[in-house]
Scaffold this active site. Structure first.
Site, PDB file in Angstrom:
ATOM      1  N   ARG A  45       0.841  -1.202   0.000  1.00 13.83           N
ATOM      2  CA  ARG A  45       0.000   0.000   0.000  1.00 13.83           C
ATOM      3  C   ARG A  45       0.874   1.250   0.000  1.00 13.83           C
ATOM      4  O   ARG A  45       0.603   2.210  -0.677  1.00 13.83           O
ATOM      5  CB  ARG A  45      -0.912  -0.015   1.230  1.00 13.83           C
ATOM      6  CG  ARG A  45      -2.263  -0.588   0.864  1.00 13.83           C
ATOM      7  CD  ARG A  45      -3.295  -0.322   1.932  1.00 13.83           C
ATOM      8  NE  ARG A  45      -3.868  -1.597   2.327  1.00 13.83           N
ATOM      9  CZ  ARG A  45      -3.979  -2.032   3.567  1.00 13.83           C
ATOM     10  NH1 ARG A  45      -3.576  -1.295   4.566  1.00 13.83           N
ATOM     11  NH2 ARG A  45      -4.505  -3.199   3.813  1.00 13.83           N
ATOM     12  N   LYS A 105      -8.410 -18.199   3.306  1.00 12.10           N
ATOM     13  CA  LYS A 105      -9.501 -19.165   3.552  1.00 12.10           C
ATOM     14  C   LYS A 105     -10.872 -18.578   3.268  1.00 12.10           C
ATOM     15  O   LYS A 105     -11.757 -19.253   2.762  1.00 12.10           O
ATOM     16  CB  LYS A 105      -9.433 -19.692   4.985  1.00 12.10           C
ATOM     17  CG  LYS A 105      -9.401 -18.614   6.069  1.00 12.10           C
ATOM     18  CD  LYS A 105      -8.014 -18.343   6.557  1.00 12.10           C
ATOM     19  CE  LYS A 105      -7.937 -16.998   7.271  1.00 12.10           C
ATOM     20  NZ  LYS A 105      -6.864 -16.864   8.199  1.00 12.10           N
ATOM     21  N   GLU A 129      -2.284 -24.548   0.588  1.00 17.90           N
ATOM     22  CA  GLU A 129      -1.883 -25.249   1.817  1.00 17.90           C
ATOM     23  C   GLU A 129      -1.963 -24.336   3.047  1.00 17.90           C
ATOM     24  O   GLU A 129      -2.317 -24.777   4.146  1.00 17.90           O
ATOM     25  CB  GLU A 129      -0.451 -25.771   1.657  1.00 17.90           C
ATOM     26  CG  GLU A 129       0.023 -26.637   2.792  1.00 17.90           C
ATOM     27  CD  GLU A 129      -0.816 -27.890   2.967  1.00 17.90           C
ATOM     28  OE1 GLU A 129      -0.773 -28.756   2.099  1.00 17.90           O
ATOM     29  OE2 GLU A 129      -1.543 -27.982   3.984  1.00 17.90           O
ATOM     30  N   VAL A 132      -5.472 -23.459   5.651  1.00 19.94           N
ATOM     31  CA  VAL A 132      -6.000 -24.189   6.817  1.00 19.94           C
ATOM     32  C   VAL A 132      -4.828 -24.715   7.650  1.00 19.94           C
ATOM     33  O   VAL A 132      -3.928 -25.365   7.118  1.00 19.94           O
ATOM     34  CB  VAL A 132      -6.864 -25.404   6.398  1.00 19.94           C
ATOM     35  CG1 VAL A 132      -7.434 -26.112   7.631  1.00 19.94           C
ATOM     36  CG2 VAL A 132      -7.974 -24.997   5.453  1.00 19.94           C
ATOM     37  N   GLY A 134      -2.329 -23.229   9.164  1.00 17.06           N
ATOM     38  CA  GLY A 134      -1.015 -22.582   9.073  1.00 17.06           C
ATOM     39  C   GLY A 134       0.026 -23.508   8.474  1.00 17.06           C
ATOM     40  O   GLY A 134      -0.060 -23.906   7.313  1.00 17.06           O
ATOM     41  N   GLY A 187      -0.176 -11.395  17.788  1.00 18.40           N
ATOM     42  CA  GLY A 187      -0.283 -11.414  16.319  1.00 18.40           C
ATOM     43  C   GLY A 187      -1.035 -12.622  15.780  1.00 18.40           C
ATOM     44  O   GLY A 187      -0.923 -12.933  14.598  1.00 18.40           O
ATOM     45  N   ASP A 201     -13.807 -17.643  11.059  1.00 16.12           N
ATOM     46  CA  ASP A 201     -12.532 -18.098  10.499  1.00 16.12           C
ATOM     47  C   ASP A 201     -12.477 -19.633  10.498  1.00 16.12           C
ATOM     48  O   ASP A 201     -12.078 -20.255   9.502  1.00 16.12           O
ATOM     49  CB  ASP A 201     -11.377 -17.513  11.325  1.00 16.12           C
ATOM     50  CG  ASP A 201     -10.025 -17.973  10.833  1.00 16.12           C
ATOM     51  OD1 ASP A 201      -9.588 -17.498   9.771  1.00 16.12           O
ATOM     52  OD2 ASP A 201      -9.403 -18.823  11.509  1.00 16.12           O
ATOM     53  N   LYS A 205     -12.323 -22.272   7.202  1.00 12.11           N
ATOM     54  CA  LYS A 205     -11.348 -23.360   7.051  1.00 12.11           C
ATOM     55  C   LYS A 205     -12.061 -24.710   6.955  1.00 12.11           C
ATOM     56  O   LYS A 205     -11.664 -25.586   6.186  1.00 12.11           O
ATOM     57  CB  LYS A 205     -10.365 -23.338   8.229  1.00 12.11           C
ATOM     58  CG  LYS A 205      -9.469 -22.092   8.205  1.00 12.11           C
ATOM     59  CD  LYS A 205      -8.755 -21.895   9.531  1.00 12.11           C
ATOM     60  CE  LYS A 205      -7.839 -20.679   9.496  1.00 12.11           C
ATOM     61  NZ  LYS A 205      -7.347 -20.288  10.819  1.00 12.11           N
TER      62      LYS A 205
HETATM   63  N1  HSE Z   1      -6.497 -15.764  12.886  1.00  9.41           N
HETATM   64  C1  HSE Z   1      -6.138 -17.072  12.487  1.00  9.41           C
HETATM   65  C2  HSE Z   1      -6.073 -17.939  13.736  1.00  9.41           C
HETATM   66  C3  HSE Z   1      -4.809 -17.030  11.776  1.00  9.41           C
HETATM   67  O1  HSE Z   1      -6.163 -17.393  14.845  1.00  9.41           O
HETATM   68  O2  HSE Z   1      -5.951 -19.138  13.634  1.00  9.41           O
HETATM   69  C4  HSE Z   1      -4.571 -18.168  10.838  1.00  9.41           C
HETATM   70  O3  HSE Z   1      -5.544 -18.341   9.895  1.00  9.41           O
END
Ligand code: HSE
Length: 431
Positions: A45, A105, A129, A132, A134, A187, A201, A205
């Site tokens: 950005r 996802k 990959e 889902v 990580g 994070g 989320d 997934k």
């Molecule tokens: N926010 C997601 C989690 C990150 O907490 O699993 C990975 O998709």
């Protein structure tokens, strides 16, 4: 030596980790795959912003629409997240003959049909990959290692933020808000943390896992999802007393001609393997008809694990070792999976009420449950405070969800429970 020319959309934490990994391991990856991984453009950005990795300014651009048409680019790595801009850019990249690697996802859960269909028409590949679990290679396992199996069930913890929050609430007695703030600081959370804590989320997934495991289009809106924001410390403590832990599970299982697919806070027996997955870790427990149970466990969030998965897709593209088939057909299969509605499932339940401590209250609640054919398996009432408000906790045997909901509505109308009732499903299987 071949060269794979890569255009990266988005240079946040994950984009920076992918660039850093390719730099640090480029030599080893070249020896393994015979391919040089060359980044030819990165969208940002603000080109002047300081980043975790140094990127030559000649590679930086603010124009994703130009990068996805750039004739030098073989593969677009989409890491911007969200569904609108990402959808447009991914479709445009496929139209322009690029393969796509994505960690997105939400994009695949909500627009997967359109994307996989276009990819098939254009003879391009879409690899995902990192979408889902990580760094856990569960997508590859479903596509390749487990290909000889009919998958019968998926029990998974696939949101690191929620699992971290529940673990902190349970282990350090933090309240929900404090634990969420910690998860954000680490994070793990999405830019919009409500996607994590409200189960969306995980549902995104799960939609991807269901498409691969059961083969077919998944109507995302039909996946029921419920988050953890209403779980209180007292529920965690009461569950412990009964020998359970509370986890946010994404569950899918075959039920004759339909699939049960849902995300929900769940009471799991303390000795269940998934009850022992804590912190930001993810775990996916699959049951195949040949292999039995298989457990995938690892870091489900964070830049380095996610970059590990993105780079594995790039290596698969380089080697041409990508298996385009899922179990019952192509990713763009026209078959629509039938998802069972939540009101038609059967489950055990944990019920918590705050009630007046006076004679007859428990009898009235149990009589409503009985009339709706909900049978009680266990009860505790914590303290005796004659005339005061006390928590009353009941566990039930298997009951139809629609009957249970009707009973709860009726109990709430009796006016003997204060502050609403808590309902959490219990899963005992598989051990
Ligand atoms: N926010 C997601 C989690 C990150 O907490 O699993 C990975 O998709």
């Amino acid at each position: 030596m071949r060269t794979l020319s890569i255009g990266i959309l988005g240079c946040g934490q994950i984009g920076s980790a992918v660039i850093s990994l390719l730099r640090r391991k480029g030599g080893a990856l070249l020896r393994d795959s015979g391919t040089q991984f060359k980044i030819v453009g990165v969208t940002v950005r603000n080109p002047r912003k300081k980043r975790a990795v140094r990127i030559p300014s000649a590679l930086l651009t603010t124009r994703g629409d130009s990068l996805v048409r750039d004739p030098r680019v073989n593969v677009i790595v989409e890491l911007i997240g969200g569904t609108q801009a990402a959808r447009k850019l991914v479709l445009e990249a496929l139209r322009n003959g690029k393969d796509v690697v994505t960690a997105n996802k939400a994009l695949l859960a909500e627009h997967g049909d359109e994307i996989f269909e276009l990819a098939q028409k254009r003879g391009r590949k879409v690899l995902f990959e990192a979408s889902v679990g990580g760094g856990i290679p569960v997508i590859k396992a479903l596509r390749e290692g487990l290909i000889a199996n009919r998958i019968d069930s998926i029990y998974s913890i696939i949101n690191g933020t929620s699992n971290y929050i529940l673990s902190e609430m349970s282990e350090r007695n933090l309240d929900f808000k404090e634990a969420l703030r910690l998860a954000q600081r680490k994070g793990y959370a999405e830019a919009n943390p409500s996607l994590d804590i409200e189960g969306v989320d995980s549902a995104h997934k799960l939609a991807i896992l269901v498409r691969l495991a059961f083969g077919g289009r998944v109507p995302f809106k039909e996946i029921y999802s419920e988050g953890i924001s209403k779980i209180r410390n007292e529920d965690i403590a009461f569950a412990e007393e009964f020998g359970y832990r509370i986890k946010l599970l994404a569950i899918a299982k075959r039920d004759r001609d339909a699939i049960e697919a849902r995300v929900q806070p769940t009471l799991l027996p303390r000795n269940h393997i998934l009850a022992n997955v804590s912190g930001s870790f993810n775990a996916i427990l699959l049951r195949g008809d040949e292999v039995g149970e298989v457990l995938f466990y690892g870091k489900g969030a964070g830049p380095e694990p996610t970059a590990s998965a993105v780079v594995s897709d790039l290596v698969d593209l380089a080697k041409g070792s990508f298996a385009p088939y899922c179990r019952d057909g192509r990713l763009s299969s026209p078959r629509r999976l039938k998802i069972k509605s939540i009101s038609s499932i059967l489950s055990r339940y944990y019920l918590r009420f705050h009630v007046l401590d006076k004679p007859g209250v428990l009898a009235r609640i149990s009589s409503v449950l009985g009339r709706h054919r909900v049978s009680i398996s266990d009860v505790i009432q914590k303290e005796r405070k004659l005339g005061g408000i006390v928590p009353l906790i009941l566990l039930t045997h298997d009951a139809p969800e629609n009957q249970l909901r009707m009973a709860i509505k009726e109990i709430d109308r009796l006016g003997i429970a204060r502050g609403g009732s808590q309902v959490i499903r219990i899963e005992a299987e598989p051990k």
